[in-house]
Design an enzyme around this catalytic site. Sequence first.
Site, PDB file in Angstrom:
ATOM      1  N   ASP A  47       0.853  -1.195   0.000  1.00 22.55           N
ATOM      2  CA  ASP A  47       0.000   0.000   0.000  1.00 22.55           C
ATOM      3  C   ASP A  47       0.887   1.242   0.000  1.00 22.55           C
ATOM      4  O   ASP A  47       1.495   1.582   1.011  1.00 22.55           O
ATOM      5  CB  ASP A  47      -0.891  -0.001   1.251  1.00 22.55           C
ATOM      6  N   TYR A  52       3.329   9.722  -0.751  1.00 23.39           N
ATOM      7  CA  TYR A  52       4.383   9.181   0.116  1.00 23.39           C
ATOM      8  C   TYR A  52       5.785   9.390  -0.464  1.00 23.39           C
ATOM      9  O   TYR A  52       6.779   9.166   0.235  1.00 23.39           O
ATOM     10  CB  TYR A  52       4.187   7.676   0.373  1.00 23.39           C
ATOM     11  N   LYS A  81      -2.447   5.847  -4.290  1.00 22.26           N
ATOM     12  CA  LYS A  81      -3.525   6.800  -4.000  1.00 22.26           C
ATOM     13  C   LYS A  81      -3.255   8.116  -4.714  1.00 22.26           C
ATOM     14  O   LYS A  81      -2.096   8.522  -4.855  1.00 22.26           O
ATOM     15  CB  LYS A  81      -3.614   7.061  -2.485  1.00 22.26           C
ATOM     16  N   HIS A 114      -7.262   9.673  -1.959  1.00 19.18           N
ATOM     17  CA  HIS A 114      -6.609   9.632  -0.649  1.00 19.18           C
ATOM     18  C   HIS A 114      -7.473  10.254   0.460  1.00 19.18           C
ATOM     19  O   HIS A 114      -7.605   9.706   1.544  1.00 19.18           O
ATOM     20  CB  HIS A 114      -5.255  10.339  -0.745  1.00 19.18           C
TER      21      HIS A 114
HETATM   22  N1  LIG Z   1      -5.138   6.550   3.727  1.00 18.79           N
HETATM   23  C1  LIG Z   1      -4.559   7.269   4.663  1.00 18.79           C
HETATM   24  O1  LIG Z   1      -4.895   8.441   4.880  1.00 18.79           O
HETATM   25  C2  LIG Z   1      -3.471   6.637   5.488  1.00 18.79           C
HETATM   26  C3  LIG Z   1      -3.001   7.282   6.639  1.00 18.79           C
HETATM   27  C4  LIG Z   1      -2.017   6.651   7.385  1.00 18.79           C
HETATM   28  C5  LIG Z   1      -1.535   5.398   6.985  1.00 18.79           C
HETATM   29  N2  LIG Z   1      -1.982   4.810   5.840  1.00 18.79           N
HETATM   30  C6  LIG Z   1      -1.488   3.485   5.375  1.00 18.79           C
HETATM   31  O2  LIG Z   1      -1.518   2.568   6.467  1.00 18.79           O
HETATM   32  C7  LIG Z   1      -0.207   2.035   6.621  1.00 18.79           C
HETATM   33  C8  LIG Z   1       0.032   1.648   8.066  1.00 18.79           C
HETATM   34  O3  LIG Z   1      -0.175   2.749   8.931  1.00 18.79           O
HETATM   35  P1  LIG Z   1       1.028   3.602   9.594  1.00 18.79           P
HETATM   36  O4  LIG Z   1       2.185   3.586   8.689  1.00 18.79           O
HETATM   37  O5  LIG Z   1       0.459   4.910   9.981  1.00 18.79           O
HETATM   38  O6  LIG Z   1       1.371   2.900  10.933  1.00 18.79           O
HETATM   39  P2  LIG Z   1       1.301   1.436  11.603  1.00 18.79           P
HETATM   40  O7  LIG Z   1       1.575   0.383  10.608  1.00 18.79           O
HETATM   41  O8  LIG Z   1       0.049   1.371  12.383  1.00 18.79           O
HETATM   42  O9  LIG Z   1       2.497   1.558  12.632  1.00 18.79           O
HETATM   43  C9  LIG Z   1       3.811   1.831  12.222  1.00 18.79           C
HETATM   44  C10 LIG Z   1       4.650   2.055  13.462  1.00 18.79           C
HETATM   45  O10 LIG Z   1       4.675   0.844  14.233  1.00 18.79           O
HETATM   46  C11 LIG Z   1       6.025   0.407  14.395  1.00 18.79           C
HETATM   47  N3  LIG Z   1       5.984  -1.055  14.251  1.00 18.79           N
HETATM   48  C12 LIG Z   1       5.782  -1.778  13.132  1.00 18.79           C
HETATM   49  N4  LIG Z   1       5.816  -3.087  13.373  1.00 18.79           N
HETATM   50  C13 LIG Z   1       6.059  -3.219  14.686  1.00 18.79           C
HETATM   51  C14 LIG Z   1       6.232  -4.333  15.536  1.00 18.79           C
HETATM   52  N5  LIG Z   1       6.136  -5.582  15.072  1.00 18.79           N
HETATM   53  N6  LIG Z   1       6.466  -4.106  16.860  1.00 18.79           N
HETATM   54  C15 LIG Z   1       6.553  -2.840  17.337  1.00 18.79           C
HETATM   55  N7  LIG Z   1       6.406  -1.740  16.571  1.00 18.79           N
HETATM   56  C16 LIG Z   1       6.162  -1.930  15.259  1.00 18.79           C
HETATM   57  C17 LIG Z   1       6.817   1.089  13.312  1.00 18.79           C
HETATM   58  O11 LIG Z   1       8.131   1.357  13.736  1.00 18.79           O
HETATM   59  P3  LIG Z   1       9.434   0.795  12.904  1.00 18.79           P
HETATM   60  O12 LIG Z   1       9.302   1.276  11.499  1.00 18.79           O
HETATM   61  O13 LIG Z   1      10.585   1.392  13.634  1.00 18.79           O
HETATM   62  O14 LIG Z   1       9.362  -0.703  13.019  1.00 18.79           O
HETATM   63  C18 LIG Z   1       6.078   2.412  13.150  1.00 18.79           C
HETATM   64  O15 LIG Z   1       6.506   3.337  14.124  1.00 18.79           O
HETATM   65  C19 LIG Z   1       0.685   3.182   6.124  1.00 18.79           C
HETATM   66  O16 LIG Z   1       2.023   2.805   5.955  1.00 18.79           O
HETATM   67  C20 LIG Z   1      -0.056   3.549   4.878  1.00 18.79           C
HETATM   68  O17 LIG Z   1       0.205   2.602   3.858  1.00 18.79           O
HETATM   69  C21 LIG Z   1      -2.960   5.418   5.086  1.00 18.79           C
END
Ligand SMILES: NC(=O)c1ccc[n+]([C@@H]2O[C@H](COP(=O)([O-])OP(=O)(O)OC[C@H]3O[C@@H](n4cnc5c(N)ncnc54)[C@H](OP(=O)(O)O)[C@@H]3O)[C@@H](O)[C@H]2O)c1
Length: 288
Positions: A47, A52, A81, A114
Amino acid sequence: MTAPTDTITLNDGHTIPQLGLGVWELTPEEAYSSTRAAIAAGIRHIDTAAGYGNEAEVGRAVADAVADGEVTRDDLFITTKLWNADQGYDDALEALGVSLDNLGLDHVDLWLIHWPVEKWDRYVDTWKAFVTAREEGRARSIGVSNFYPEVLDEIVRATGVTPAVNQIEIHPGLSQQEQRADNQARGIATESWSPLGRGVLGHPVIEKIAAEHGVTPAQVVIRWHLDQGLIVFPRSRRPERVAENADVAGFSLTPDQVEAITAIDDDPDYSGRIGADPRDAVFGTPLA
Ligand SMILES: NC(=O)c1ccc[n+]([C@@H]2O[C@H](COP(=O)([O-])OP(=O)(O)OC[C@H]3O[C@@H](n4cnc5c(N)ncnc54)[C@H](OP(=O)(O)O)[C@@H]3O)[C@@H](O)[C@H]2O)c1
């Protein structure tokens, strides 16, 4: 229990792997290495987004994985997106061309608006462009992100086309029951963004359930999404965590455990949004 490659069938008949990798906030180099690590760990769904700034490295990682014989293009499900500043019929179609060039692909598997940015009032024309892109074959499935009932009503009324997915903020502390039920009633699959929340991996309920299964808190939270039929793509810049997040097929949560995690919605120390409220969010250059 869900293997990384298990799929959900969307309302247009296409399938999507329920578990993926998100690449928001990863540098281009990290997006490359995490995408390679995810594919090596069996993940088939990535994704990304124009916003990004790492579509090119995701595309390079895909091309290299294909060249190395790890996967074929058709094994993979790539989402991107449309960035807000590119909303509007012509601008959106042009921006898709840029995304495809960046990714080095002739089509994406899923293209999302988005954010609706209701106050700019371009989301209906933008959705018409998405319908065109699907007809052209440049986007196999089309969907939205951060949409709510009023704006969903409008795009469906204008086109007769229901989005395949709605990607919204969901994590323990913000389980979004209402928008999920609304999506479901319309036949829209729900994707969870920021699925791991902020700080919630240290919540005592999640730590206790992790200990009961002999898994990590992140794996428990990923299962909480999967066991409720949500599509989820946790992000990590660390290859070992990318592999950990893919390794969730060996257990599932009991209904009581799902309920206990959902009840974190009522814990004031952990509840609420970590991102913007889509009804107010305006990111990017205002349109002329
Ligand atoms: N459509 C939208 O508006 C929108 C908004 C936000 C996000 N998104 C999508 O959703 C995806 C996921 O959301 P997100 O990136 O906000 O955050 P997330 O996946 O909920 O969390 C990422 C955070 O968790 C940590 N993490 C990952 N795996 C871990 C584990 N096994 N143990 C402990 N900590 C862990 C990562 O740190 P490290 O990297 O240091 O491991 C990072 O700080 C995004 O990458 C994006 O593709 C979309």
